[in-house]
Scaffold this motif. Structure first.
Motif, mmCIF file in Angstrom:
data_model
loop_
_atom_site.group_PDB
_atom_site.id
_atom_site.type_symbol
_atom_site.label_atom_id
_atom_site.label_comp_id
_atom_site.label_asym_id
_atom_site.label_seq_id
_atom_site.Cartn_x
_atom_site.Cartn_y
_atom_site.Cartn_z
ATOM 1 N N ARG B 125 0.837 -1.199 0.000
ATOM 2 C CA ARG B 125 0.000 0.000 0.000
ATOM 3 C C ARG B 125 0.878 1.258 0.000
ATOM 4 N NH1 ARG B 125 -4.472 1.030 4.539
ATOM 5 N NH2 ARG B 125 -5.095 3.072 3.834
ATOM 6 N N PHE B 126 1.963 1.159 0.749
ATOM 7 C CA PHE B 126 2.949 2.213 0.834
ATOM 8 C C PHE B 126 3.526 2.469 -0.568
ATOM 9 C CE2 PHE B 126 7.146 3.536 2.940
ATOM 10 C CZ PHE B 126 6.644 4.776 3.263
ATOM 11 N N GLN B 127 3.885 1.374 -1.256
ATOM 12 C CA GLN B 127 4.440 1.482 -2.607
ATOM 13 C C GLN B 127 3.477 2.207 -3.534
ATOM 14 O OE1 GLN B 127 5.131 -2.666 -3.317
ATOM 15 N NE2 GLN B 127 7.343 -2.512 -3.019
ATOM 16 N N GLN B 128 2.164 1.880 -3.365
ATOM 17 C CA GLN B 128 1.128 2.493 -4.191
ATOM 18 C C GLN B 128 1.152 4.024 -4.080
ATOM 19 O OE1 GLN B 128 -2.598 0.900 -3.064
ATOM 20 N NE2 GLN B 128 -3.407 0.820 -5.147
ATOM 21 N N ALA B 129 1.190 4.495 -2.817
ATOM 22 C CA ALA B 129 1.212 5.944 -2.588
ATOM 23 C C ALA B 129 2.454 6.568 -3.217
ATOM 24 C CB ALA B 129 1.151 6.237 -1.100
ATOM 25 N N PHE B 130 3.591 5.875 -3.056
ATOM 26 C CA PHE B 130 4.833 6.373 -3.644
ATOM 27 C C PHE B 130 4.694 6.481 -5.161
ATOM 28 C CE2 PHE B 130 8.757 7.175 -1.420
ATOM 29 C CZ PHE B 130 8.432 6.861 -0.118
ATOM 30 N N THR B 131 4.136 5.436 -5.750
ATOM 31 C CA THR B 131 4.025 5.395 -7.209
ATOM 32 C C THR B 131 3.176 6.552 -7.721
ATOM 33 O OG1 THR B 131 4.059 3.007 -6.955
ATOM 34 C CG2 THR B 131 3.553 3.845 -9.139
ATOM 35 N N SER B 132 2.098 6.898 -6.967
ATOM 36 C CA SER B 132 1.173 7.918 -7.470
ATOM 37 C C SER B 132 1.802 9.314 -7.549
ATOM 38 C CB SER B 132 -0.096 7.942 -6.618
ATOM 39 O OG SER B 132 0.088 8.728 -5.482
ATOM 40 N N VAL B 133 2.822 9.566 -6.754
ATOM 41 C CA VAL B 133 3.505 10.865 -6.851
ATOM 42 C C VAL B 133 4.949 10.686 -7.320
ATOM 43 C CG1 VAL B 133 2.143 12.349 -5.355
ATOM 44 C CG2 VAL B 133 3.798 10.786 -4.350
ATOM 45 N N ILE B 213 9.596 19.346 0.893
ATOM 46 C CA ILE B 213 8.356 19.289 0.117
ATOM 47 C C ILE B 213 7.911 17.851 -0.171
ATOM 48 C CG2 ILE B 213 7.363 19.783 -2.165
ATOM 49 C CD1 ILE B 213 8.807 22.516 -2.006
ATOM 50 N N PRO B 214 8.808 16.943 -0.583
ATOM 51 C CA PRO B 214 8.359 15.576 -0.891
ATOM 52 C C PRO B 214 7.505 14.955 0.207
ATOM 53 C CG PRO B 214 10.608 15.847 -1.590
ATOM 54 C CD PRO B 214 10.244 17.111 -0.873
ATOM 55 N N ALA B 215 7.864 15.198 1.479
ATOM 56 C CA ALA B 215 7.078 14.647 2.582
ATOM 57 C C ALA B 215 5.631 15.122 2.496
ATOM 58 C CB ALA B 215 7.689 15.047 3.915
ATOM 59 N N GLY B 216 5.458 16.424 2.247
ATOM 60 C CA GLY B 216 4.109 16.979 2.106
ATOM 61 C C GLY B 216 3.365 16.360 0.937
ATOM 62 N N ALA B 221 -0.878 12.839 -1.039
ATOM 63 C CA ALA B 221 -1.214 11.724 -1.931
ATOM 64 C C ALA B 221 -1.861 10.577 -1.159
ATOM 65 C CB ALA B 221 0.036 11.227 -2.642
ATOM 66 N N MET B 222 -1.324 10.268 0.020
ATOM 67 C CA MET B 222 -1.875 9.170 0.818
ATOM 68 C C MET B 222 -3.300 9.475 1.263
ATOM 69 S SD MET B 222 1.055 7.370 3.045
ATOM 70 C CE MET B 222 0.074 5.864 3.122
ATOM 71 N N MET B 223 -3.552 10.730 1.675
ATOM 72 C CA MET B 223 -4.903 11.110 2.098
ATOM 73 C C MET B 223 -5.870 10.971 0.929
ATOM 74 S SD MET B 223 -5.039 11.608 5.252
ATOM 75 C CE MET B 223 -6.572 12.461 5.635
ATOM 76 N N LYS B 224 -5.405 11.335 -0.275
ATOM 77 C CA LYS B 224 -6.263 11.262 -1.463
ATOM 78 C C LYS B 224 -6.582 9.814 -1.822
ATOM 79 C CE LYS B 224 -6.431 12.897 -5.827
ATOM 80 N NZ LYS B 224 -5.559 12.955 -6.997
ATOM 81 N N THR B 225 -5.548 8.972 -1.846
ATOM 82 C CA THR B 225 -5.733 7.543 -2.120
ATOM 83 C C THR B 225 -6.739 6.960 -1.129
ATOM 84 O OG1 THR B 225 -3.347 7.571 -2.525
ATOM 85 C CG2 THR B 225 -4.449 5.437 -2.664
ATOM 86 N N ARG B 226 -6.627 7.376 0.114
ATOM 87 C CA ARG B 226 -7.495 6.887 1.187
ATOM 88 C C ARG B 226 -8.951 7.301 0.944
ATOM 89 N NH1 ARG B 226 -8.380 8.706 6.284
ATOM 90 N NH2 ARG B 226 -8.759 7.092 7.814
ATOM 91 N N ALA C 215 7.063 25.242 2.568
ATOM 92 C CA ALA C 215 7.174 23.895 2.002
ATOM 93 C C ALA C 215 5.792 23.275 1.853
ATOM 94 C CB ALA C 215 8.052 23.023 2.896
ATOM 95 N N GLY C 216 4.958 23.407 2.896
ATOM 96 C CA GLY C 216 3.596 22.882 2.842
ATOM 97 C C GLY C 216 2.790 23.549 1.740
ATOM 98 N N LEU C 217 2.974 24.861 1.591
ATOM 99 C CA LEU C 217 2.258 25.612 0.558
ATOM 100 C C LEU C 217 2.599 25.087 -0.831
ATOM 101 C CD1 LEU C 217 2.471 29.311 1.760
ATOM 102 C CD2 LEU C 217 0.416 27.937 1.453
ATOM 103 N N ILE C 218 3.884 24.934 -1.113
ATOM 104 C CA ILE C 218 4.305 24.469 -2.437
ATOM 105 C C ILE C 218 3.796 23.048 -2.683
ATOM 106 C CG2 ILE C 218 6.282 23.964 -3.931
ATOM 107 C CD1 ILE C 218 7.805 26.155 -2.453
ATOM 108 N N ALA C 219 3.886 22.188 -1.649
ATOM 109 C CA ALA C 219 3.415 20.808 -1.790
ATOM 110 C C ALA C 219 1.937 20.786 -2.169
ATOM 111 C CB ALA C 219 3.653 20.042 -0.495
ATOM 112 N N THR C 220 1.114 21.570 -1.451
ATOM 113 C CA THR C 220 -0.319 21.610 -1.741
ATOM 114 C C THR C 220 -0.559 22.178 -3.136
ATOM 115 O OG1 THR C 220 -0.472 22.226 0.595
ATOM 116 C CG2 THR C 220 -2.525 22.097 -0.622
ATOM 117 N N ALA C 221 0.174 23.225 -3.484
ATOM 118 C CA ALA C 221 0.024 23.846 -4.804
ATOM 119 C C ALA C 221 0.361 22.863 -5.918
ATOM 120 C CB ALA C 221 0.909 25.080 -4.898
#
Lengths: 230, 230, 230, 230
Positions: B125-133, B213-216, B221-226, C215-221
């Motif tokens: 599931r983790f891989q899935q989220a990674f793949t989507s972004v 930024i990648p963390a964000g 992405a994970m919230m969206k997949t969910r 960072a959060g702003l750019i990620a969301t954008a």
């Protein structure tokens, strides 16, 4: 739920609940100040007496709650019932003695902070947000643990020979991994070999995100819960 | 996909799969504890024997999987097939010897952790989220690398003369750039010239965001997949 | 836009563009390795020759682009035209000399990295995301600067007397503010007075967020731009 | 609101407002440079004179605003009225003296920065975003404080005996908790016992997120406010 029930069917009036809340906060403050070094004898006496007063109030509260509850055994073993007992027990166990070991038991008075859970709506709302992303948090906690483990093995491989003290074993390397991946970076341990530095480079590029993702998850979850409330 | 297939068409029953999972975790724990210094002779013997048992189980598992698979060559060169082999090979290569170089080969047993990928839904599931972004992550990885490079050149320009040891070359300056931009900040290297400090000021104001930024992105992405799952 | 135009109406074929991209990356790698200490005479010679080759290619490219462009003056003063010139100029200015000052001019070859902007789609997409939250970023950059200034005045007030060296003036206190608020925390400067520590406590509780918000702003954008693309 | 009103019904023309804004920024810059050590006598004289000029302008501004306002008492006790007074008062209290204590009063001139709030739209927009997630921010500020307290008690329990200087009391342990949970990690204090390190491990795994959540909240809130504006 006991917490909920404690709010609605509280055996005390609102006035009394507020006073109890103040006593809890007061007792936590004295617990904190008591550990300060160089206290005068007068100050020590004051803290001892205020502790006796606090424990007396909490004891009366405990007995009153026990008396008022329909199912006495259920109360004693309920979460808040146990917390109430742990909050006062160290005092009774400690009576008359002053050894170091017993002084540490006193720190268990910190559990009084949890008594506030009975009164505090904010905390329960916080719990709600946590619960809604519980699965993801567990997943990331596991992923973080997994990552920290892999990184520990890696850095052990690179740095063990150069710094046998700091990177004695994979278990010892954990400390460096945690301090690095959370970006705390005290500077007490850091790689010195070329291999270790290149390894750290890739670990940081990939790993830093993983550890900070849960914060983003909770933030997004809270905003969503908030929008749904409105 | 092999992983998927391994889950559904597993040659073992559910009971057996669970036991294998426990053996994997157990063998990783012993790998970790084995590197501890000051082990008694008895403890060393215990770890050696438990290693033999683990490898035996994994060898039987490997042969069984090979026997059960329709296309044997495909299994041997599949991702999980290679992992299965790497997990046991170091033991056979290491038989009877105890030199330092060979002891390091033992660390390859860490690859057993990847065997868990066969069992663990969470990881997929983790891989899935990674793949989507994935695209965005690659973009930011490149941007981070680009930024770290530019910052290394800059700090080399400012600090090379004042600290010829720590900032010997652009390559050496990489270490400072990574440790600074990820905000780890061990404190083993830091600018001391006025120019270097002002440069660091601007780098931190602009750069810190890029790296985090990648963390964000993954969190969103994970919230969206969910949400889409529900 | 010149960049766009350069992509579409490139005077070179696709093959040629790819070769030029490789030459740029190659020349950046040699620039990096050239700064390594302890190079042999042979290696130095190799880097010198490869530099001559690179500059020759870039010079031919520049002349060719200039020749092919309809409005020659416009090309010379366009962003990419200036970059192209800066990439080769240090070589011609440097011919035959080897003093330190001139060696630093060589670092300007880093501008060749910007030549990649002509080829790289990813970077332009990155620019787009930045542009969409430009206002907010400027706002937070100002807010961060404002915050760092206030914090510098505060810490100067608390620590100036105790650490006259590190906190000589408000200007000197800037260094501590930046390193602390970005959570880098090298450990070269930190408050030692009670007042300074309490001040740092409040600054960190409130301030850490401000610096990491962009960072959060750019990620969301970026996620939003991505959703709109699909 | 006074700020709003000050914008619309300003007693000065637009030209004058801009000049005042420049004077404020100028006076803040001189305040900063004044604290630099090793100033020449000429530079000191220049700063003294420029201070007299600035205060004169601010005094005239204050009197003019007071004169133009309908409700004089209301202006004096309004937020901006108090700020205006605090900005010039230290100068008048300081006349003719040069002791250290009085020099510190000069730092109160920093309040002039708040005078900019009258002119700056950006800041008011920032305030708006903050207000919209005020509840959550208070909740997290409380949660952070709660967490820092619990962590301080925990680390005091583990490290007090091993490092009696750094972890003298729960109050002293606060410093470590804040520096660690915000991931600043100066490296002046860190756990050295096994228990303290394991405790820190769990604290970092769970706690780092809590402190950084508010940033995510504000970022999401700002994006939402922005979308609603459009």
């Amino acid at each position: 739920m006991k917490t909920q029930q404690g709010n609605n069917l509280s055996p005390f009036g609102n006035q009394m609940e507020n006073i109890l809340q103040i006593v809890i906060v007061y007792s936590i403050i004295t617990l904190t100040l008591e550990t300060l070094p160089d206290l005068t004898l007068g100050q020590r006496h004051f803290f001892e007496i205020s502790e006796i007063v606090c424990v007396s109030i909490f004891s009366v509260e405990y007995l009153f709650r026990l008396f008022k509850s329909n199912n006495k055994l259920k109360f004693v073993f309920s979460f808040m019932g146990v917390i109430d007992l742990i909050s006062i027990l160290p005092f009774y166990l400690n009576l008359g003695s002053g050894s170091r070991a017993l002084r540490i038991i006193r720190l268990f008075r910190i559990f009084r902070l949890l008594k506030l859970a009975r009164y505090n709506k904010a905390i329960s709302r916080f719990q709600q947000a946590f619960t809604s992303v519980k699965e993801e948090l567990v997943l990331f906690f596991l992923a973080s643990f997994f990552l920290i483990y892999l990184v520990s093995v890696g850095i052990y491989y690179f740095e063990n020979e150069a710094q046998p003290q700091a990177f004695q074993s994979i278990v010892h390397s954990f400390w460096w991994s945690v301090v690095t991946l959370t970006t705390v970076g005290y500077g007490d341990v850091y790689p010195i070999t070329i291999g270790g530095k290149i390894f750290t480079f890739f670990v940081l590029m990939i790993g830093v995100g993983i550890i900070t993702i849960p914060a983003g998850l909770i933030a997004t979850a809270m905003m969503k819960t908030r929008n749904e409330d409105k």
